[in-house]
Design an enzyme around this catalytic site. Sequence first.
Site, PDB file in Angstrom:
ATOM      1  N   LYS A 190       0.880  -1.188   0.000  1.00  0.00           N
ATOM      2  CA  LYS A 190       0.000   0.000   0.000  1.00  0.00           C
ATOM      3  C   LYS A 190       0.908   1.227   0.000  1.00  0.00           C
ATOM      4  O   LYS A 190       1.616   1.504   0.958  1.00  0.00           O
ATOM      5  CB  LYS A 190      -0.874  -0.024   1.256  1.00  0.00           C
ATOM      6  N   GLU A 264       8.954   0.618  11.349  1.00  0.00           N
ATOM      7  CA  GLU A 264      10.033   1.599  11.162  1.00  0.00           C
ATOM      8  C   GLU A 264       9.375   2.970  11.243  1.00  0.00           C
ATOM      9  O   GLU A 264       8.732   3.398  10.298  1.00  0.00           O
ATOM     10  CB  GLU A 264      10.698   1.331   9.815  1.00  0.00           C
ATOM     11  N   CYS A 298      13.194   9.827   8.254  1.00  0.00           N
ATOM     12  CA  CYS A 298      12.974   9.408   9.642  1.00  0.00           C
ATOM     13  C   CYS A 298      14.262   9.511  10.441  1.00  0.00           C
ATOM     14  O   CYS A 298      14.242   9.724  11.639  1.00  0.00           O
ATOM     15  CB  CYS A 298      12.432   7.992   9.666  1.00  0.00           C
ATOM     16  N   GLU A 399       8.762  15.556  16.146  1.00  0.00           N
ATOM     17  CA  GLU A 399       9.300  15.309  14.811  1.00  0.00           C
ATOM     18  C   GLU A 399       8.654  16.285  13.834  1.00  0.00           C
ATOM     19  O   GLU A 399       7.441  16.285  13.654  1.00  0.00           O
ATOM     20  CB  GLU A 399       9.010  13.870  14.377  1.00  0.00           C
TER      21      GLU A 399
END
Length: 496
Positions: A190, A264, A298, A399
């Site tokens: 996806k 992750e 990330c 973040e």
Amino acid sequence: MILEHQPIKMPAFLNGQAKKLLIDGKWVDAKSGRTFESINPSTGKQLDSLAWGGPEDIDLAVAAARRAFEGPWSKFTPNERHKVLLRLAELVEQRSAELALLDTVDMGGPLAITNWVMGMTVDTFRYNASRALNIHGETLSNSLPISALSYTLREPVGVVGGIIPWNGPVFNACWKIAPVLASGCTLVLKCAEQAALSPLLLGELCLEAGVPPGVINVVTGFGDAGAALAEHMDVDKVAFTGSTETGQKIVRASAGNLKRLTMELGGKSPDIVFADANLDAAVPGAAMGIFGNSGQACLAGSRLFVERPVYEEFTEKVAAFANSLKIGDPTKLDTMIGPVVSKEQMERISGYLQAGVAEGAKAISGGERVTEGELADGYFIPPTTFVGVEDSMSIAKEEIFGPVVSAIPFDDVDEVITRANATPYGLASGVWTSNVDKAMKVSRSLRAGTVWVNSYSLMDPGVPFGGYKMSGYGMESGPHHVEEYLHTKAVWIAHS
Ligand code: ADP
């Protein structure tokens, strides 16, 4: 479509026809018949149309993946999977320029970066080709009073749901496809709604490489399609890359059949610069560790801890380096900072830029999105260096996923270790020093899946990557990657 002034040839894959879903080796429309727009973040204009896959398309893709897992794919020997992966690597290498350009126009990563990523992608397929030949169990001693042989078999876990974000479409897709093919699993991938073109092309190349229909299925759509995959009772594992918040939802949704998970997730990684470091190397290293891909990584080193005696000098040099990075059309080879992926993301980052100032920090480079000139229609944010940052500020804790670094002074080793670890995340980290004792102490003490010493962002297909704490669990890349896609079965053979 793309910026008008530029002479670059658009990828052949952008042929003006709406993209479909790849299910069971065929290109099909979404069951709903709906499509949605893919936007070029450099211009804010439509790039392509994508099929709007939803839960019923996920059902079809999972059924195809199950049939392939139990059917033709299960007959492939390790050597055949090895050869398929090598063929795929070859095809991806031949189409590298096109794949890199697709990511560049789809999510804004400058060609300088997307071209480099293609090298990693090809190498990752080749590395996993070798892993296909190296899957083996063990013969284990036992102490039973009867004569019995005990050994382990490694078996593919089955149908995998891969859910990926937009920040590196081709590479994120590769990190799901390569271990699936090496291990003998099958996949429903996806893609992210913001950038899905290169994963679709990868799906086509898998078929061309001789991967049987149904082994790799690619579905475009939104979060509901991902959620359907996460809760599907016939999916054995989910491998997710994305935000921690969505990761938590997936963990909950996967509980129905206790799926295996690889997560992750996000990060707020510390990059620590000691006064004894080679500052000439540390300035570009730390700057690109956060500004590369416009901070949409990330692993970005977004908390820059700098030892107080060099704080001012170092942060000024980082700001000067940031100002020297060419911002603009990402399809030009000398561009270093492209647009961020979407209007929504640009607004989110702008919110943090305002919050940083409101909380008392000062931007000594960047600080505001580009609102004038030829870049004004795109989603451009210049690399921003915040000084005067305190650990409690939102820009130091959350973040941002944008080109924003929070530079924080520190005074000694133990203090910086404590402060660097004072985050729910634990993905990556950096240490710059010429003192080996300090390097070893800090790298042992940081609670993060990767520590780079005198470097940042180094990656290699042979080296694992994964998170501690709320940055997730399970390893991708390296020898451990394929292990995540294998069961271990113990076999006992008693003999008299
Ligand atoms: P971002 O906020 O950066 O877009 P997300 O973690 O929300 O990152 O998205 C990463 C991927 O997860 C995308 O493919 C997205 O469609 C998908 N996704 C979003 N919500 C869900 C959900 N509830 N369950 C499963 N997948 C989801």
